[in-house]
Design a protein around this motif. Sequence first.
Motif, PDB file in Angstrom:
ATOM      1  N   LEU A  57       0.828  -1.211   0.000  1.00 21.96           N
ATOM      2  CA  LEU A  57       0.000   0.000   0.000  1.00 21.96           C
ATOM      3  C   LEU A  57       0.857   1.254   0.000  1.00 21.96           C
ATOM      4  O   LEU A  57       0.486   2.256  -0.616  1.00 21.96           O
ATOM      5  N   THR A  58       2.004   1.213   0.663  1.00 21.63           N
ATOM      6  CA  THR A  58       2.924   2.353   0.642  1.00 21.63           C
ATOM      7  C   THR A  58       3.420   2.609  -0.777  1.00 21.63           C
ATOM      8  O   THR A  58       3.408   3.742  -1.260  1.00 21.63           O
ATOM      9  N   VAL A  59       3.839   1.544  -1.446  1.00 17.26           N
ATOM     10  CA  VAL A  59       4.320   1.665  -2.826  1.00 17.26           C
ATOM     11  C   VAL A  59       3.199   2.182  -3.732  1.00 17.26           C
ATOM     12  O   VAL A  59       3.408   3.084  -4.554  1.00 17.26           O
ATOM     13  N   LEU A  60       2.007   1.629  -3.577  1.00 25.62           N
ATOM     14  CA  LEU A  60       0.876   2.083  -4.394  1.00 25.62           C
ATOM     15  C   LEU A  60       0.491   3.520  -4.074  1.00 25.62           C
ATOM     16  O   LEU A  60       0.132   4.274  -4.976  1.00 25.62           O
ATOM     17  N   GLY A  61       0.548   3.895  -2.819  1.00 24.13           N
ATOM     18  CA  GLY A  61       0.234   5.270  -2.429  1.00 24.13           C
ATOM     19  C   GLY A  61       1.154   6.264  -3.113  1.00 24.13           C
ATOM     20  O   GLY A  61       0.714   7.320  -3.590  1.00 24.13           O
ATOM     21  N   ARG A  62       2.422   5.931  -3.182  1.00 24.88           N
ATOM     22  CA  ARG A  62       3.379   6.795  -3.892  1.00 24.88           C
ATOM     23  C   ARG A  62       3.042   6.865  -5.380  1.00 24.88           C
ATOM     24  O   ARG A  62       3.140   7.916  -6.007  1.00 24.88           O
ATOM     25  N   ALA A  63       2.654   5.717  -5.947  1.00 21.10           N
ATOM     26  CA  ALA A  63       2.304   5.686  -7.369  1.00 21.10           C
ATOM     27  C   ALA A  63       1.050   6.511  -7.636  1.00 21.10           C
ATOM     28  O   ALA A  63       0.969   7.201  -8.659  1.00 21.10           O
ATOM     29  N   VAL A  64       0.088   6.465  -6.726  1.00 21.88           N
ATOM     30  CA  VAL A  64      -1.119   7.290  -6.866  1.00 21.88           C
ATOM     31  C   VAL A  64      -0.727   8.762  -6.856  1.00 21.88           C
ATOM     32  O   VAL A  64      -1.194   9.545  -7.688  1.00 21.88           O
ATOM     33  N   ALA A  65       0.144   9.134  -5.931  1.00 23.07           N
ATOM     34  CA  ALA A  65       0.588  10.531  -5.830  1.00 23.07           C
ATOM     35  C   ALA A  65       1.297  10.998  -7.105  1.00 23.07           C
ATOM     36  O   ALA A  65       1.202  12.169  -7.482  1.00 23.07           O
TER      37      ALA A  65
END
Length: 128
Positions: free
Chosen positions: A62-70
């Motif tokens: 989720l951390t990795v995906l959160g960065r990708a969303v940003a």
Amino acid sequence: MQPPDTGELRADVLELLRGANRHWSSPLGAVLHELMAAAGGAAEFLAQLPEQSTDSVAATWLTVLGRAVARGEASPEALHPRVATVAVVLLRNEFVVRGVPTVPDEVLVEIADEVCLPLVRQRGATAG
């Protein structure tokens, strides 16, 4: 495990998959496979393995995906634990169901390119 931050989702996904593959291919990983098989995947047993716990694995992804969303590389709707962990679940399947000692890199690339990345990028397009 610290989540990778390469600045690009595909590279982060592959780094996570390769790290998990190295871990599960190691002698310690082989012991964990045997213990999981003997425990039948019992949730209580898995919860006692911090690096194998569902919560810590999901948090990393989720951390990795959160960065990708940003960065605009993934849809905000992809920030769901089941979506976030689909790649590592597929990798785990290779070890548990197929019984392979290590997963070839081309399979990791296939999991990333054919399943994970299309899922997180198109998640918002199919919602609603």
